[in-house]
Design a protein around this motif. Structure first.
Motif, PDB file in Angstrom:
ATOM      1  N   LEU A 156      27.503   0.324  10.463  1.00 64.12           N
ATOM      2  CA  LEU A 156      27.382   1.062   9.497  1.00 64.12           C
ATOM      3  C   LEU A 156      28.245   2.761   9.493  1.00 64.12           C
ATOM      4  CD1 LEU A 156      24.241   3.215   9.992  1.00 64.12           C
ATOM      5  CD2 LEU A 156      24.247   1.272  11.284  1.00 64.12           C
ATOM      6  N   ASN A 157      27.789   3.301   8.354  1.00 68.17           N
ATOM      7  CA  ASN A 157      28.406   4.534   8.208  1.00 68.17           C
ATOM      8  C   ASN A 157      27.469   5.606   8.089  1.00 68.17           C
ATOM      9  OD1 ASN A 157      31.359   4.181   8.478  1.00 68.17           O
ATOM     10  ND2 ASN A 157      31.284   3.274   6.234  1.00 68.17           N
ATOM     11  N   LEU A 158      27.238   6.593   8.700  1.00 60.62           N
ATOM     12  CA  LEU A 158      26.513   7.647   8.711  1.00 60.62           C
ATOM     13  C   LEU A 158      27.326   8.941   8.602  1.00 60.62           C
ATOM     14  CD1 LEU A 158      23.344   7.186  11.182  1.00 60.62           C
ATOM     15  CD2 LEU A 158      23.455   6.859   8.766  1.00 60.62           C
ATOM     16  N   PRO A 159      26.998   9.969   7.807  1.00 55.92           N
ATOM     17  CA  PRO A 159      27.718  11.238   8.084  1.00 55.92           C
ATOM     18  C   PRO A 159      27.386  12.051   9.267  1.00 55.92           C
ATOM     19  CG  PRO A 159      25.524  11.409   6.736  1.00 55.92           C
ATOM     20  CD  PRO A 159      26.025   9.946   6.889  1.00 55.92           C
ATOM     21  N   SER A 160      28.046  12.814   9.530  1.00 57.84           N
ATOM     22  CA  SER A 160      28.040  13.787  10.904  1.00 57.84           C
ATOM     23  C   SER A 160      26.614  14.156  10.755  1.00 57.84           C
ATOM     24  CB  SER A 160      28.951  14.651  11.105  1.00 57.84           C
ATOM     25  OG  SER A 160      30.248  14.217  11.161  1.00 57.84           O
ATOM     26  N   GLY A 161      25.840  14.177  12.356  1.00 59.39           N
ATOM     27  CA  GLY A 161      24.609  14.819  12.092  1.00 59.39           C
ATOM     28  C   GLY A 161      23.739  14.359  13.533  1.00 59.39           C
ATOM     29  N   LYS A 162      22.511  14.975  13.655  1.00 56.81           N
ATOM     30  CA  LYS A 162      21.785  14.627  14.864  1.00 56.81           C
ATOM     31  C   LYS A 162      20.914  13.562  14.153  1.00 56.81           C
ATOM     32  CE  LYS A 162      22.189  19.015  17.104  1.00 56.81           C
ATOM     33  NZ  LYS A 162      21.291  20.098  17.598  1.00 56.81           N
TER      34      LYS A 162
ATOM     35  N   ALA B 199      15.068  -4.440   8.554  1.00 56.59           N
ATOM     36  CA  ALA B 199      13.809  -5.075   9.179  1.00 56.59           C
ATOM     37  C   ALA B 199      14.181  -6.316  10.240  1.00 56.59           C
ATOM     38  CB  ALA B 199      13.080  -5.708   7.975  1.00 56.59           C
ATOM     39  N   HIS B 200      15.369  -6.908   9.866  1.00 56.48           N
ATOM     40  CA  HIS B 200      15.828  -7.973  10.947  1.00 56.48           C
ATOM     41  C   HIS B 200      17.237  -8.029  11.360  1.00 56.48           C
ATOM     42  CE1 HIS B 200      11.910  -9.985   9.879  1.00 56.48           C
ATOM     43  NE2 HIS B 200      12.113  -9.497   8.509  1.00 56.48           N
ATOM     44  N   ALA B 201      17.523  -6.953  11.959  1.00 54.93           N
ATOM     45  CA  ALA B 201      18.905  -6.960  12.565  1.00 54.93           C
ATOM     46  C   ALA B 201      19.269  -7.925  13.273  1.00 54.93           C
ATOM     47  CB  ALA B 201      19.276  -5.395  12.886  1.00 54.93           C
ATOM     48  N   ALA B 202      20.414  -8.327  13.326  1.00 52.55           N
ATOM     49  CA  ALA B 202      21.268  -9.370  14.228  1.00 52.55           C
ATOM     50  C   ALA B 202      21.640  -8.423  15.427  1.00 52.55           C
ATOM     51  CB  ALA B 202      22.215  -9.909  13.453  1.00 52.55           C
TER      52      ALA B 202
ATOM     53  N   PRO C 256      13.656   8.754   7.252  1.00 51.64           N
ATOM     54  CA  PRO C 256      14.576   7.624   7.800  1.00 51.64           C
ATOM     55  C   PRO C 256      15.763   7.758   6.662  1.00 51.64           C
ATOM     56  CG  PRO C 256      12.427   6.991   6.372  1.00 51.64           C
ATOM     57  CD  PRO C 256      12.394   8.362   6.729  1.00 51.64           C
ATOM     58  N   VAL C 257      17.026   7.605   7.130  1.00 51.23           N
ATOM     59  CA  VAL C 257      18.197   7.478   6.408  1.00 51.23           C
ATOM     60  C   VAL C 257      18.856   6.030   6.703  1.00 51.23           C
ATOM     61  CG1 VAL C 257      18.800  10.013   6.923  1.00 51.23           C
ATOM     62  CG2 VAL C 257      19.673   8.207   8.459  1.00 51.23           C
TER      63      VAL C 257
ATOM     64  N   ILE D 201      29.178  -7.254   3.706  1.00 53.73           N
ATOM     65  CA  ILE D 201      28.620  -5.710   3.628  1.00 53.73           C
ATOM     66  C   ILE D 201      27.441  -5.731   2.490  1.00 53.73           C
ATOM     67  CG2 ILE D 201      29.081  -3.448   2.725  1.00 53.73           C
ATOM     68  CD1 ILE D 201      32.117  -4.028   3.476  1.00 53.73           C
ATOM     69  N   LYS D 202      26.359  -4.994   3.015  1.00 53.51           N
ATOM     70  CA  LYS D 202      25.174  -5.066   2.254  1.00 53.51           C
ATOM     71  C   LYS D 202      24.745  -3.733   2.050  1.00 53.51           C
ATOM     72  CE  LYS D 202      23.620  -9.433   4.057  1.00 53.51           C
ATOM     73  NZ  LYS D 202      23.028 -10.154   5.121  1.00 53.51           N
ATOM     74  N   GLU D 203      23.691  -3.178   1.499  1.00 50.94           N
ATOM     75  CA  GLU D 203      23.289  -2.019   1.274  1.00 50.94           C
ATOM     76  C   GLU D 203      21.774  -1.737   1.594  1.00 50.94           C
ATOM     77  OE1 GLU D 203      23.233   0.994  -2.458  1.00 50.94           O
ATOM     78  OE2 GLU D 203      25.358   0.315  -1.696  1.00 50.94           O
ATOM     79  N   ASP D 204      21.210  -1.057   2.310  1.00 56.84           N
ATOM     80  CA  ASP D 204      19.708  -0.739   2.584  1.00 56.84           C
ATOM     81  C   ASP D 204      19.087   0.039   1.535  1.00 56.84           C
ATOM     82  OD1 ASP D 204      20.364   1.994   3.409  1.00 56.84           O
ATOM     83  OD2 ASP D 204      18.831   1.952   4.702  1.00 56.84           O
ATOM     84  N   VAL D 205      17.857   0.226   1.556  1.00 54.85           N
ATOM     85  CA  VAL D 205      17.203   0.921   0.533  1.00 54.85           C
ATOM     86  C   VAL D 205      17.478   2.529   0.213  1.00 54.85           C
ATOM     87  CG1 VAL D 205      15.146  -0.413   0.580  1.00 54.85           C
ATOM     88  CG2 VAL D 205      15.091   1.582   2.091  1.00 54.85           C
ATOM     89  N   HIS D 206      18.290   3.018   1.355  1.00 54.51           N
ATOM     90  CA  HIS D 206      18.849   4.665   1.249  1.00 54.51           C
ATOM     91  C   HIS D 206      20.123   4.483   0.891  1.00 54.51           C
ATOM     92  CE1 HIS D 206      14.995   5.398   3.272  1.00 54.51           C
ATOM     93  NE2 HIS D 206      15.262   4.511   3.996  1.00 54.51           N
ATOM     94  N   GLY D 207      20.844   3.520   0.283  1.00 53.82           N
ATOM     95  CA  GLY D 207      22.163   3.333   0.033  1.00 53.82           C
ATOM     96  C   GLY D 207      23.184   3.234   1.273  1.00 53.82           C
TER      97      GLY D 207
END
Length: 161
Positions: free
Chosen positions: A99-105, A91-94, A86-87, A28-34
């Protein structure tokens, strides 16, 4: 005879350690947006390691190309909110990203070898959602192995309870 045995043993141990290193890289890692995420899925050890994380995340991306659905990596991935902010960025996805995102569009913007795909989706954080992005590149379909999961021709979303 003893020297051959020791040599074979050391080679076997080296190969075993190499496989374990790849699986250990899935963490588990964290991106620049947490946003916490896991990416991996190159090789069976990484796929197995990612399976252990699946229940902790509510959004799953799989990247593939061609009719056979060969998994690909080194994807530029950004997820934008309704204001095009951006949420999540990676840069280099396998081939696989959890990931976890809140509900939304949202809108996923993914780029592979200069070819960009945009995919709009509505996300319910209470459900697990899977999005498969497939690049229809002109590759030699006879020389690739299909992915083990269902590989639709285009971006799709699948939800499960």
């Amino acid at each position: 005879m003893l020297k051959k045995y020791c040599l074979l043993l050391s080679i076997s141990l080296s190969l075993s350690a190499t496989g374990a290193c790849h699986a250990d890289e899935v963490a588990i890692k964290e991106d620049v947006h947490g946003v916490q995420f896991v990416t991996g899925g190159i090789g069976s050890e990484e796929v197995e390691a990612m399976e252990a994380f699946k229940k902790q995340f509510n959004l799953y991306f799989l990247f593939s190309e061609g009719k056979a659905g060969r998994v690909i990596d080194d994807i530029q991935l950004a997820i934008l909110d309704t204001k095009n902010q951006p949420v999540f960025e990676l840069a280099h996805a396998a081939p696989r990203v959890l990931l976890n995102l809140p509900s939304g569009k949202y809108q996923a913007v993914a780029s592979y070898l200069g070819s960009e795909q945009r995919y709009r989706f509505v996300h319910d954080a209470k459900k697990t959602q899977r999005i498969i992005l497939n690049w229809k590149n002109k590759i030699d379909e006879d020389t690739v192995e299909p992915i083990s999961e269902d590989a639709p021709a285009d971006a799709t979303t699948t939800e499960s309870p």
